[in-house]
Design a protein around this motif. Structure first.
Motif, PDB file in Angstrom:
ATOM      1  N   PRO A  47       0.817  -1.217   0.000  1.00 15.82           N
ATOM      2  CA  PRO A  47       0.000   0.000   0.000  1.00 15.82           C
ATOM      3  C   PRO A  47       0.857   1.276   0.000  1.00 15.82           C
ATOM      4  O   PRO A  47       1.905   1.333   0.633  1.00 15.82           O
ATOM      5  N   ASP A  48       0.399   2.273  -0.736  1.00 11.72           N
ATOM      6  CA  ASP A  48       1.036   3.590  -0.773  1.00 11.72           C
ATOM      7  C   ASP A  48       0.089   4.541  -0.053  1.00 11.72           C
ATOM      8  O   ASP A  48      -0.962   4.903  -0.577  1.00 11.72           O
ATOM      9  N   MET A  49       0.464   4.932   1.148  1.00  9.41           N
ATOM     10  CA  MET A  49      -0.419   5.769   1.971  1.00  9.41           C
ATOM     11  C   MET A  49      -0.693   7.130   1.335  1.00  9.41           C
ATOM     12  O   MET A  49      -1.715   7.741   1.612  1.00  9.41           O
ATOM     13  N   SER A  50       0.212   7.602   0.466  1.00 12.21           N
ATOM     14  CA  SER A  50      -0.018   8.915  -0.153  1.00 12.21           C
ATOM     15  C   SER A  50      -1.224   8.877  -1.093  1.00 12.21           C
ATOM     16  O   SER A  50      -1.793   9.910  -1.413  1.00 12.21           O
ATOM     17  N   ARG A  51      -1.615   7.700  -1.516  1.00 14.17           N
ATOM     18  CA  ARG A  51      -2.805   7.588  -2.361  1.00 14.17           C
ATOM     19  C   ARG A  51      -4.084   7.581  -1.522  1.00 14.17           C
ATOM     20  O   ARG A  51      -5.154   7.859  -2.027  1.00 14.17           O
ATOM     21  N   LEU A  52      -3.942   7.247  -0.236  1.00  8.83           N
ATOM     22  CA  LEU A  52      -5.099   7.141   0.652  1.00  8.83           C
ATOM     23  C   LEU A  52      -5.303   8.373   1.527  1.00  8.83           C
ATOM     24  O   LEU A  52      -6.425   8.671   1.911  1.00  8.83           O
ATOM     25  N   MET A  53      -4.214   9.065   1.837  1.00  8.84           N
ATOM     26  CA  MET A  53      -4.277  10.201   2.753  1.00  8.84           C
ATOM     27  C   MET A  53      -4.068  11.506   1.987  1.00  8.84           C
ATOM     28  O   MET A  53      -2.987  11.744   1.456  1.00  8.84           O
ATOM     29  N   PRO A  54      -5.078  12.345   1.944  1.00 10.41           N
ATOM     30  CA  PRO A  54      -4.967  13.574   1.145  1.00 10.41           C
ATOM     31  C   PRO A  54      -3.939  14.575   1.673  1.00 10.41           C
ATOM     32  O   PRO A  54      -3.488  15.435   0.926  1.00 10.41           O
TER      33      PRO A  54
END
Length: 163
Positions: free
Chosen positions: A62-69
């Motif tokens: 998972p890439d958190m930058s895709r989930l967290m604005p």
């Protein structure tokens, strides 16, 4: 409460706190050219990570930058200098999470705590640390290339105005 449950609750708390704490860290603390984030000789400018196949499996985690604005997006439109700094922050957060996870050895003494921590480290932190160490030298080279390009562009613009 069982040792396993204590470990799971502790690791869940670490996982939930990692993002806000990482976002709150002052970015001035992080420099990809300095210890502990700099590239070491044995890493061969990140080529060691190519040998272990990081580029093949890094898209599977998972890439958190895709989930967290509120996170810096990891795309070509982002400033490479900022991305280098963000790799340092991510590495620091995952390293701290790994070390704090060692509390499982006290929460569940014996092989159970060791096993839970090992899974936490090997699946939840080590891959992300390796990805940061793989990406950082590549981003640093890109940053240098863009800086040289800007310098050449600046010289050409200066020459054009002198005509």
């Amino acid at each position: 409460m069982s040792g396993f449950a204590k470990c799971v609750i502790w690791l869940l708390a670490l996982a939930l706190l990692a993002h806000p704490l990482g976002q709150a860290l002052p970015r001035r603390w992080f420099d990809g050219e300095r210890f502990p984030y700099r590239c070491y000789k044995w890493e061969k400018q990140g080529r060691i990570y190519t040998r272990i196949g990081v580029e093949r499996w890094k898209t599977l985690v998972p890439d958190m930058s895709r989930l967290m604005p509120d996170m810096v997006r990891k795309d070509l439109g982002s400033d490479p200098a900022v991305l280098v700094q963000e790799t340092c922050v991510a590495e620091a957060v995952h390293t701290a999470s790994s070390l704090l996870g060692l509390l499982c050895l006290r929460l569940w003494p014996g092989w159970g705590g060791v096993l839970v921590w090992a899974v936490w480290f090997l699946l939840g932190n080590l891959p992300f640390i390796l990805i940061q160490r793989y990406n950082r030298p590549r981003l640093q080279r890109l940053r240098s290339l863009l800086q040289r390009r800007e310098q050449r562009k600046g010289r050409h613009e200066h020459t054009d105005t002198d005509l």
